[in-house]
Design a protein around this motif. Structure first.
Motif, PDB file in Angstrom:
ATOM      1  N   SER A 246       0.805  -1.224   0.000  1.00  0.00           N
ATOM      2  CA  SER A 246       0.000   0.000   0.000  1.00  0.00           C
ATOM      3  C   SER A 246       0.834   1.268   0.000  1.00  0.00           C
ATOM      4  O   SER A 246       0.279   2.362  -0.149  1.00  0.00           O
ATOM      5  CB  SER A 246      -0.919   0.009   1.231  1.00  0.00           C
ATOM      6  OG  SER A 246      -1.889  -1.003   1.163  1.00  0.00           O
ATOM      7  N   MET A 249       0.427   4.472  -2.255  1.00  0.00           N
ATOM      8  CA  MET A 249      -0.642   5.450  -2.085  1.00  0.00           C
ATOM      9  C   MET A 249      -0.131   6.812  -1.633  1.00  0.00           C
ATOM     10  O   MET A 249      -0.747   7.832  -1.925  1.00  0.00           O
ATOM     11  CB  MET A 249      -1.666   4.946  -1.069  1.00  0.00           C
ATOM     12  CG  MET A 249      -2.368   3.662  -1.474  1.00  0.00           C
ATOM     13  SD  MET A 249      -3.456   3.127  -0.146  1.00  0.00           S
ATOM     14  CE  MET A 249      -4.103   1.600  -0.850  1.00  0.00           C
ATOM     15  N   LEU A 271     -10.896  -0.974  -4.700  1.00  0.00           N
ATOM     16  CA  LEU A 271      -9.642  -0.970  -3.961  1.00  0.00           C
ATOM     17  C   LEU A 271      -9.915  -1.458  -2.543  1.00  0.00           C
ATOM     18  O   LEU A 271     -10.748  -0.885  -1.834  1.00  0.00           O
ATOM     19  CB  LEU A 271      -9.057   0.447  -3.922  1.00  0.00           C
ATOM     20  CG  LEU A 271      -7.774   0.662  -3.110  1.00  0.00           C
ATOM     21  CD1 LEU A 271      -6.610  -0.096  -3.733  1.00  0.00           C
ATOM     22  CD2 LEU A 271      -7.438   2.151  -3.018  1.00  0.00           C
ATOM     23  N   THR A 272      -9.254  -2.526  -2.151  1.00  0.00           N
ATOM     24  CA  THR A 272      -9.360  -3.035  -0.786  1.00  0.00           C
ATOM     25  C   THR A 272      -8.009  -2.871  -0.113  1.00  0.00           C
ATOM     26  O   THR A 272      -6.997  -3.366  -0.607  1.00  0.00           O
ATOM     27  CB  THR A 272      -9.790  -4.512  -0.766  1.00  0.00           C
ATOM     28  OG1 THR A 272     -11.114  -4.626  -1.281  1.00  0.00           O
ATOM     29  CG2 THR A 272      -9.781  -5.048   0.664  1.00  0.00           C
ATOM     30  N   ASP A 273      -8.017  -2.167   1.021  1.00  0.00           N
ATOM     31  CA  ASP A 273      -6.779  -1.776   1.694  1.00  0.00           C
ATOM     32  C   ASP A 273      -6.693  -2.436   3.067  1.00  0.00           C
ATOM     33  O   ASP A 273      -7.652  -2.405   3.849  1.00  0.00           O
ATOM     34  CB  ASP A 273      -6.774  -0.245   1.838  1.00  0.00           C
ATOM     35  CG  ASP A 273      -5.521   0.281   2.516  1.00  0.00           C
ATOM     36  OD1 ASP A 273      -4.477  -0.384   2.430  1.00  0.00           O
ATOM     37  OD2 ASP A 273      -5.598   1.380   3.116  1.00  0.00           O
ATOM     38  N   PRO A 275      -4.361  -1.856   6.137  1.00  0.00           N
ATOM     39  CA  PRO A 275      -3.262  -1.109   6.766  1.00  0.00           C
ATOM     40  C   PRO A 275      -2.298  -2.004   7.535  1.00  0.00           C
ATOM     41  O   PRO A 275      -1.111  -1.705   7.624  1.00  0.00           O
ATOM     42  CB  PRO A 275      -4.000  -0.140   7.706  1.00  0.00           C
ATOM     43  CG  PRO A 275      -5.337   0.057   7.059  1.00  0.00           C
ATOM     44  CD  PRO A 275      -5.681  -1.283   6.467  1.00  0.00           C
ATOM     45  N   SER A 277      -0.703  -5.518   7.222  1.00  0.00           N
ATOM     46  CA  SER A 277      -0.563  -6.594   6.234  1.00  0.00           C
ATOM     47  C   SER A 277      -0.859  -7.964   6.827  1.00  0.00           C
ATOM     48  O   SER A 277      -1.229  -8.894   6.116  1.00  0.00           O
ATOM     49  CB  SER A 277       0.848  -6.589   5.630  1.00  0.00           C
ATOM     50  OG  SER A 277       1.821  -6.854   6.628  1.00  0.00           O
ATOM     51  N   CYS A 291      -2.596  -3.908  -0.324  1.00  0.00           N
ATOM     52  CA  CYS A 291      -3.918  -3.666  -0.896  1.00  0.00           C
ATOM     53  C   CYS A 291      -4.058  -4.508  -2.153  1.00  0.00           C
ATOM     54  O   CYS A 291      -3.074  -4.987  -2.706  1.00  0.00           O
ATOM     55  CB  CYS A 291      -4.109  -2.192  -1.239  1.00  0.00           C
ATOM     56  SG  CYS A 291      -3.056  -1.615  -2.603  1.00  0.00           S
ATOM     57  N   VAL A 305     -14.062   1.724  -2.295  1.00  0.00           N
ATOM     58  CA  VAL A 305     -12.902   1.476  -1.444  1.00  0.00           C
ATOM     59  C   VAL A 305     -13.358   0.727  -0.206  1.00  0.00           C
ATOM     60  O   VAL A 305     -14.362   1.083   0.421  1.00  0.00           O
ATOM     61  CB  VAL A 305     -12.220   2.803  -1.041  1.00  0.00           C
ATOM     62  CG1 VAL A 305     -11.075   2.541  -0.067  1.00  0.00           C
ATOM     63  CG2 VAL A 305     -11.706   3.530  -2.274  1.00  0.00           C
ATOM     64  N   ARG A 307     -11.719  -0.522   3.404  1.00  0.00           N
ATOM     65  CA  ARG A 307     -10.594  -0.486   4.343  1.00  0.00           C
ATOM     66  C   ARG A 307     -10.873  -1.523   5.418  1.00  0.00           C
ATOM     67  O   ARG A 307     -11.914  -1.488   6.081  1.00  0.00           O
ATOM     68  CB  ARG A 307     -10.453   0.906   4.956  1.00  0.00           C
ATOM     69  CG  ARG A 307      -9.343   1.025   5.997  1.00  0.00           C
ATOM     70  CD  ARG A 307      -9.196   2.486   6.476  1.00  0.00           C
ATOM     71  NE  ARG A 307     -10.448   3.001   6.987  1.00  0.00           N
ATOM     72  CZ  ARG A 307     -10.894   2.846   8.243  1.00  0.00           C
ATOM     73  NH1 ARG A 307     -10.157   2.158   9.120  1.00  0.00           N
ATOM     74  NH2 ARG A 307     -12.035   3.367   8.633  1.00  0.00           N
ATOM     75  N   ARG A 329      -6.233   7.173   3.134  1.00  0.00           N
ATOM     76  CA  ARG A 329      -6.721   5.805   3.310  1.00  0.00           C
ATOM     77  C   ARG A 329      -7.947   5.731   4.229  1.00  0.00           C
ATOM     78  O   ARG A 329      -8.841   4.922   4.006  1.00  0.00           O
ATOM     79  CB  ARG A 329      -5.601   4.930   3.870  1.00  0.00           C
ATOM     80  CG  ARG A 329      -4.377   4.950   2.993  1.00  0.00           C
ATOM     81  CD  ARG A 329      -3.194   4.273   3.641  1.00  0.00           C
ATOM     82  NE  ARG A 329      -3.289   2.820   3.612  1.00  0.00           N
ATOM     83  CZ  ARG A 329      -2.370   2.018   4.108  1.00  0.00           C
ATOM     84  NH1 ARG A 329      -1.311   2.534   4.712  1.00  0.00           N
ATOM     85  NH2 ARG A 329      -2.513   0.704   4.038  1.00  0.00           N
TER      86      ARG A 329
END
Length: 526
Positions: A246, A249, A271-273, A275, A277, A291, A305, A307, A329
């Protein structure tokens, strides 16, 4: 004994692809569940674009994983197609042969991973072997290609990936890590050579290598995942779905142009994030998180998106990715950021130096513990501790005009883990003239007086200051650009969060959010 063993193991055999150790944090094996999530995203987009049609029931859709490792994507695609095409191709063997010869293709990144991928896909080391589930493939490799590729050297580096020649100009028994997919100027022609004939892929999906390891270690290694993304785009697929770090970004060396394209072109549909990992890849920590995105060549507009933090999924259905030069984010920060930026004040970035403000490296050792004629104070880190030494004024050739100004030194890096609230930045140092610092710090300067420097220091310690930095700080490094959204103030008072919240109209709900992210910084913190 045999009956007891049989009973105890019944239903307990794990998926072998969940048991393989990662090659490194840069070549991460994708868990089957995560690959399945990405494939679900592709299938949902296909259904939306094709009146509810099932992509797995289409015998003409062609898939490519151009950097296959364990073969998990190829295997999961084949499994889904085998089920979905049962109506169109009733005979199981005919159906499997069709899928494995016409629809599913991969490129191994190393000889080892190509063997793993073939085992996963064909259930055999050899695609045309007696144990292979495919009965119509003519070669051992089948449609999972791998051949050793050499780097193309220009003096000390590879012209395609930037790999250092001193490390990767290797003996034939060692892997070159010259990934075939990005070591060509004409990827379409290259794929025709690899697979034979015109190869147009509807879906390109996978998890590319993240950086060229061996180039100095850690953040000094060069990111290469963006090269795979751009090369895949050049193949003009309908959908491109990749999992990448990520950090693109908001930062990353050499990623400004890539980030600009990704955020502003409008083709990112989903977009799938993550934060943290570890929520995507258990046991793997990649600074800044990871992501995955769905790039749609026919899409032009906003992005959905998601998150995922602390096991909770936060959905933002219509984000405009190109609103800022970096991607914010956490959607809860947007309202606060917009309020601050609406004042259109100068940024403190105008006061913050670049890296190595006085040209003195972190490992500089020509300093003394005592001062004397012609010497000035040097702020440095010595054996992990903040230290003040002394060095010759005459040895300073960069930003020498700042020696005799009041200034504030701020740590260039501060690591606080992935959990909140945390400090974001290390403790500042108000430095009286004459003074300089090593590369461990950046200098905020000049200030006209001690009072002005201390005023800035009080501002630096506020939660709002560090919250604004946090939106652009995605790894432990807090370089000059991370201060872009922090506005300048008047340097005549002691700043507090209460004064700043009132000035910018920050609501109680927004205050609660800021304080859930940023912990107080007191005089004892470092």
């Amino acid at each position: 004994m045999n009956e007891q063993a049989s009973f105890s193991l019944r239903g307990r055999n794990p998926d072998v692809l969940t048991c393989i150790a990662n090659l490194s944090n840069d070549e991460v094996f994708t868990p089957p569940e995560f690959a399945g999530r990405m494939l679900d995203t592709v299938a949902a987009a296909w259904a939306e674009d094709h009146n509810g049609a099932n992509i797995w029931a289409n015998p003409d859709v062609r898939f490519l994983d151009p950097f296959t490792k364990s073969g998990v994507f190829l295997r999961e695609i084949t499994t889904r197609l085998t089920e979905g095409l049962a109506g169109a191709i009733p005979d199981l063997q005919t159906r499997v042969d069709h899928i494995l010869t016409k629809q599913v293709f991969g490129i191994g990144i190393t000889r080892l991973t190509s063997l793993l991928a073939r085992r996963s896909l064909y259930c055999s080391k050899h695609a045309n072997g007696v144990h292979s589930i495919a009965k119509s493939l003519a070669t051992n490799d089948g449609n999972v290609w791998f051949e050793r590729v050499e780097h193309t050297w220009s003096d000390t580096k590879c012209v395609f990936c930037g790999a250092p020649r001193a490390i990767f100009d290797r003996d034939d028994v060692l892997e070159t890590h010259a990934y075939a997919f990005i070591h060509t100027n004409d990827i379409k022609s290259r794929l025709e050579e690899i697979f034979g004939g015109d190869m147009q892929f509807d879906v390109i999906i996978g998890n590319p290598p993240y950086q060229m390891t061996g180039g100095g270690g850690g953040s000094n290694d060069s990111s290469i995942y963006h090269l795979f993304v751009e090369q895949a785009k050049a193949l003009e697929p309908r959908y491109l779905c990749m999992v990448i770090p990520s950090r693109w970004m908001a930062g990353g060396r050499g990623l400004d142009e890539f980030r600009g394209h990704m955020l502003k072109e409008g083709h990112i549909r989903h977009l799938t994030d993550f934060p943290d990992s570890g929520e995507a890849f258990p046991g793997v920590q990649i600074k800044g998180g990871v992501c995955y995105f769905l790039w749609d060549g026919a899409h032009k507009g906003t992005c959905e998106v998601r998150r995922i933090a602390g096991g909770e999924e936060h959905v933002q259905p219509n984000r405009k990715l190109g609103e800022f030069d970096i991607f914010v984010r956490d959607e809860r920060a947007l309202g606060i950021l917009r309020k601050v930026l609406a004042h259109k004040e100068k940024s403190v970035i105008d006061l913050v130096s670049g890296d190595t403000p006085f040209g003195i490296a972190t490992n500089f050792d020509e300093w003394t513990e005592k001062g004397g004629a012609g010497k000035i104070a040097l702020h440095l880190i010595n054996k992990t501790k903040r230290t003040i030494g002394y060095m010759k004024r005459a040895d300073i050739h960069k930003n020498a005009e700042g020696i005799d100004a009041w200034k504030v030194f701020v740590p260039k890096a501060y690591g606080a883990g992935e959990n909140f609230p945390h400090q974001i930045l290390g403790k500042e140092i108000v430095a009286a003239p004459p003074s300089v610092c090593t590369q461990s710090y950046m200098a905020v300067m000049p200030f006209a007086s001690e009072r002005a420097a201390k005023s800035f220091a009080s501002y630096y310690r506020t939660r709002l200051f560090r919250f604004l930095v946090c939106q652009r700080k995605i790894t432990q490094d807090a370089l000059r650009s991370t201060y872009t959204w922090v506005p300048q103030q008047t340097w005549t008072k002691t700043w507090t969060d209460e004064l700043l919240y009132e000035k910018y109209g920050i609501t109680k709900k927004e205050v609660a959010f800021i304080e859930s992210m940023i912990r107080p910084m007191d005089e004892t913190d470092e």
